[in-house]
Each structure stands twice: as C-alpha cells, then as structure tokens.
Design an enzyme around this catalytic site. Structure first.
Site, PDB file in Angstrom:
ATOM      1  N   ASP A 270      38.289  30.133  42.697  1.00  0.00           N
ATOM      2  CA  ASP A 270      37.742  31.110  41.771  1.00  0.00           C
ATOM      3  C   ASP A 270      38.604  32.369  41.724  1.00  0.00           C
ATOM      4  O   ASP A 270      39.055  32.874  42.756  1.00  0.00           O
ATOM      5  CB  ASP A 270      36.319  31.474  42.223  1.00  0.00           C
ATOM      6  CG  ASP A 270      35.628  32.420  41.277  1.00  0.00           C
ATOM      7  OD1 ASP A 270      35.486  32.078  40.099  1.00  0.00           O
ATOM      8  OD2 ASP A 270      35.228  33.527  41.728  1.00  0.00           O
ATOM      9  N   GLU A 301      41.448  28.889  38.774  1.00  0.00           N
ATOM     10  CA  GLU A 301      40.954  29.567  37.575  1.00  0.00           C
ATOM     11  C   GLU A 301      41.707  30.889  37.418  1.00  0.00           C
ATOM     12  O   GLU A 301      41.465  31.856  38.127  1.00  0.00           O
ATOM     13  CB  GLU A 301      39.451  29.818  37.686  1.00  0.00           C
ATOM     14  CG  GLU A 301      38.866  30.527  36.471  1.00  0.00           C
ATOM     15  CD  GLU A 301      38.459  31.955  36.762  1.00  0.00           C
ATOM     16  OE1 GLU A 301      38.754  32.830  35.920  1.00  0.00           O
ATOM     17  OE2 GLU A 301      37.857  32.203  37.812  1.00  0.00           O
TER      18      GLU A 301
END
Length: 535
Positions: A270, A301
């Site tokens: 993340d 990401e």
C-alpha cells in the site's frame, strides 16, 4: 533523485520482467492466472464474518479460474470498523482485546487462518495487503518537537520549531509482548498532520492545517520518496520513519511472520510513493531470502496516472515488484466519460502494460474499493480524487485486461457479486463469461487490430492446448455497426466462429486464407470462438 533517474535511463534499458519470476498461481495450475480483490470498502455479509464469507466462496472462485485472492489488511485498525488501512497493530489479526474489539472488521484470527487454509486446499494463493506507511489510533499523547511546514510544499518551513502534543505512543496493552516487544513512540515517526479532530493527531491544535516533521531526530528533508508536494513522505495518521533500526526490524520480522502464519504467497504493498523506496526493496528481499522463496509475489500501489512518474520506480526496482497500471485505469475512466468521443485506438497509450507488459498489473480494481480508499486518504489530507469507471465501459475494460496478452489481471469483488455499494446487474452478468473465456480460450500470441476510432479488436491465436479467441470492442453510437477484418490463422480456414457471450448466437465463416470479418455487438463487447469449442 527519481527525476534524474528518469532522464538518465529513459529508453536505455528495460527492467527485468517481474511477473515471470513470481508465483501467480500454485505450481500445479496450468490455466491462465487470475486475481480477485476479495472485498469492497463498505460491504459486509449479513450473517457471516467476512473471512467466513470468503472461505465459503473459495470453491466457486477456484472453479471459475481464480488463482490468487487479495485479502484486505488483516491487522487491527484504529476502531471497531477500521478496514485495516487505519493500521493500529499489524501483529493483531483479531486475537487481542484492543480498540474496543477482539475481532477486526473482517473477523477473528481463527477465521482468517481457516479461510487461508481452505484457499490453499483449493489451489488458490492468498495475498496480504501490507500497510507499512503509517499508524493510526495511538494510545496516548507525547510531547514532541515539531516544525510546521507548508502542506503544498513540505520543504518550506512556515514557522519555528515548537513543542506539541502528538499522538505517537502505541503501548499495545491488549497484546503485551506477544509476537513483538516493540512499543512505538515519537522516535519511530517522521511526521503527521495537525488538524482538529483528525485521527492520530493532537486535539489541542487550533490551526486548520499545519503539517509537521522533525518530531525528534529529523533535521532535514525526509527520506527518498515521491517529490509531489516537495516531499510526499506524509500521507495520513502518524508517518513511520523507516530509517529507524527498531522500526526496520519490527516490520521486516512482521513480513516473514505474516506469510508463515497465514501461508500467503505474497503482498499487495500500500501507498509506496510515500515510503522510502529502499525500505520497500529491503522488505521484499528479506522475506524472499529468509523464507528461501524468490517467487514471493508483490504488487505495488503507486497512485499516478502519469507513466513518467512511475517509470523510475519500475526501472530502479528491476522486477522486485509488479505495479498497478493506474495510467490504464485513467484511460478506462476517460473512455467511460467520453463515450463515442473517445478514440479506442488510444486505449493503451502511455500505460504500463503497453510499455512493460511483464510488469503491468492490468487491473479493474480501481473501479471500486481502492478508489474508495484513495478518496479516504485524500479527504484526510485535504485533497480530492475522482476517477470512477462507468458501468457502461467496465466490460470493455475487463475484456482488455482479461483476454489480451501482457499484464496480470485482477477482478474486483464489487463487480462480480451483487451489492448495494457499487454493483451493476449488467456487469455482474457479463463478467463471469469473460472470466470463463480467459480460462478456456485466451492463450497464445496476441495480434491487435486497432483500426477504427470506435471499434477495435484483437486475436489470441491459441496454443497446443487451447483454441484461442477473437475479441471485438466498440463504443459507437447505438445502432451503428462495425466490421473488423482480422486474421485468425490458416489452420482455421473455412471454419465457423460463433459469438461466445450470452445474448447472441451469431456465426461467421472464415475465408480460405484464414481471415474473417467480425461484427461489433449491441453492448459493445463480443468474444468469438471456433464453433466446435463453444458448449
């Protein structure tokens, strides 16, 4: 640093392929691999915990062709409904009474491990969503030195150093020292955002928006991260300082522990644009080395629709991780908004999957849950983000990522299952046949026929075990038909091709040279397969 790398290495060399070195499915699987993001932002099951619901669905998903399930963050959040992105304690998987609950939003530790075991039994790998950038929900305040900075340019100080009450003490009294003995405090963080009432900040603050850094040990710009806003180290909550040795050890140990505990095969990482890129590489290297498993999967990401922004990461990391293809998602978003005005021939322009097909994570995920997550992040830091892909273009997008060669597709739970949050009946009905077409037909070399502004197609020529398929996509005005002439192979000369997707039994005949003229469909998406292979 990354700006210099971008200019130095642009076009001079390509990164080592990431997908080819990672496990995309259990070793015994030979069908095309496929990931499912197995959650949405708000949806919960009415009678089961989410882990129990996922476990119940695994046999069906495995039969469909899903080989990887991306789970939501399994850790304890800052409150009872926290999704895990509000990371309080990574080591608490729903085992300890902390933040007013033993279970997480998703269920208990036992339910999580049971779901993971069932996934392995049915030949489905599990991926852990690793939230390593920040912590939220501190147990108490500490006095800390901080320097206010301009939130639009974090390198610009707006006042002198001062003492503040910062929510930086994490005692984990419910867990004690089980699994980890580290108690986090101000020396383990690099910054935060002071705003009245915001999570993980001081409630005494009367200033509308003051960022701070230099809590204890910092005396200059933060670690090498994305250069947006001058320095994009801070995102939300209390930002972790990945240079601190105790922090590094705790997170590295957790990475190995979570894979061993759950039997997972890799990570979704993340918010990497906010993390020291050197630590991300160390995190993956440590897990792969410690577990003696070089094929541990990783997808990162990096939220930017600008290909040039992510290129330095792709090239510098040299295949250590795959990347979500946010530029591709941005093209899908634009296509859904513009309708017939969008030139389909440009759908792959300036995307990761076009530039580096072995590193692209061509994904539909951003249609739903991750977009919710990013809106949450940007709402916290006072920004906005909107890039929904409309239902009228979702099946087009799914056909591209599921049936073309290159990249590694991910299906979003909210598009596959009925739900009030973001579901669409047409997408729910049309998506399973596309998944089936991927499993049965989408193999072999891929030839694109991006010939018309409002109609494009591509051919998968198949391999020794699979027959291949033809895909036609159109976004023209209702009632306007298109024909694309495409080559399907001399071995298919004079064969009959039949429409595979529900709602049509149309057929066409291939000529003696292996060429066929394939029509568009009323809904804009059609897959064609040799008739003898259509059941």
């Amino acid at each position: 640093m990354f700006g210099q790398l971008k200019e130095r290495f642009r076009g001079l060399w390509a990164p080592e392929p990431a997908l080819k070195r990672m496990q995309l499915a259990p070793n015994e699987q030979t069908d095309n691999p496929l990931m499912l993001q197995s959650f949405t932002w708000d949806t919960l099951h009415p009678t089961l915990s989410w882990w129990q619901h996922v476990e119940q669905e695994i046999p069906r998903l495995a039969a469909m062709g899903v080989t990887q399930i991306w789970l939501p963050p399994p850790n304890k959040g800052a409150n009872q409904t926290g999704r895990g992105y509000d990371a309080y304690d990574l080591w608490d998987l729903g085992e300890f009474d902390q933040k007013g609950t033993v279970r997480t939003r998703w269920g208990t530790r036992e339910e999580l491990l049971s779901a993971c075991a069932t996934a392995r039994k049915h030949g489905v790998d599990v991926l852990i969503d690793a939230v390593l950038n920040h912590k939220i929900g501190a147990d108490r305040c500490e006095s800390a030195l901080a320097v206010p900075v301009n939130p639009q340019n974090r390198l610009e100080e707006t006042g002198p150093q001062r003492t503040i009450d910062a929510w930086t003490a994490f005692d984990f009294k419910g867990r004690g020292e089980k699994y980890s003995s580290l108690k986090w405090n101000q020396q383990h963080f690099s910054g935060g955002l002071r705003r009245p009432g915001s999570i993980g900040t001081t409630n005494r603050a009367k200033v509308a928006c003051i960022g701070y850094r230099d809590l204890v040990i910092m005396d200059g710009p933060n670690m090498p991260v994305d250069k947006e806003l001058g320095n994009y180290d801070y995102l939300l909550g209390i930002d972790i300082d990945h240079r601190h040795p105790e922090v590094r050890k705790d997170l590295l140990d957790w990475g190995v522990w979570i894979l061993e505990t759950t039997g997972a095969s890799g990570f979704r990482l993340d918010a990497i644009k906010h993390i020291d890129y050197r630590f991300v590489l160390e995190f993956l290297r440590h897990a792969r080395t410690t577990l003696q498993w070089p094929g541990i999967f990783a997808v990162s990401e990096y939220w930017s629709s600008d290909l040039d922004a992510v290129l330095p990461y792709i090239k510098t990391w040299r295949g250590a991780t795959t990347f979500f293809d946010v530029p591709l998602h941005s093209n899908f978003h634009n296509a859904s908004k513009q309708g017939a005005r969008f030139d389909l021939r440009r759908i792959l322009d300036k995307t990761i999957v076009q530039s580096f097909p072995n590193d692209a994570y061509g994904t539909i995920t951003f249609f739903g849950d991750v977009l919710h997550l990013k809106c949450f992040y940007h709402k916290v830091v006072g920004q906005s983000l909107e890039s929904w892909v409309g239902a009228e273009f979702k099946l087009h997008a799914y056909a591209i990522i599921l049936l073309r060669a290159g990249g590694h597709p991910c299906v979003f739970y909210g598009d596959l299952y009925p739900n009030a949050e973001c579901g669409d009946p047409g997408v729910e009905k049309g998506l399973p046949p596309l998944i089936e077409a991927r499993k049965r037909f989408a193999y072999g070399p891929c030839k694109d026929y991006f010939l018309e502004r409002n109609c494009i197609g591509f051919v998968r020529l198949g391999d020794s075990k699979h027959p291949g398929c033809v895909v036609v996509l159109s976004n023209g005005k209702p009632g306007k038909s298109h024909l694309l002439r495409m080559f399907v192979g001399k071995e298919s000369a004079n064969a009959t091709y039949r429409a595979f997707l529900p709602g049509s039994d149309a057929r066409i005949t291939i000529d003696s040279r292996g060429w066929g003229s394939f029509p568009s469909s009323d809904n804009g998406v059609q897959v064609w397969v040799r008739e003898e292979f259509v059941k």
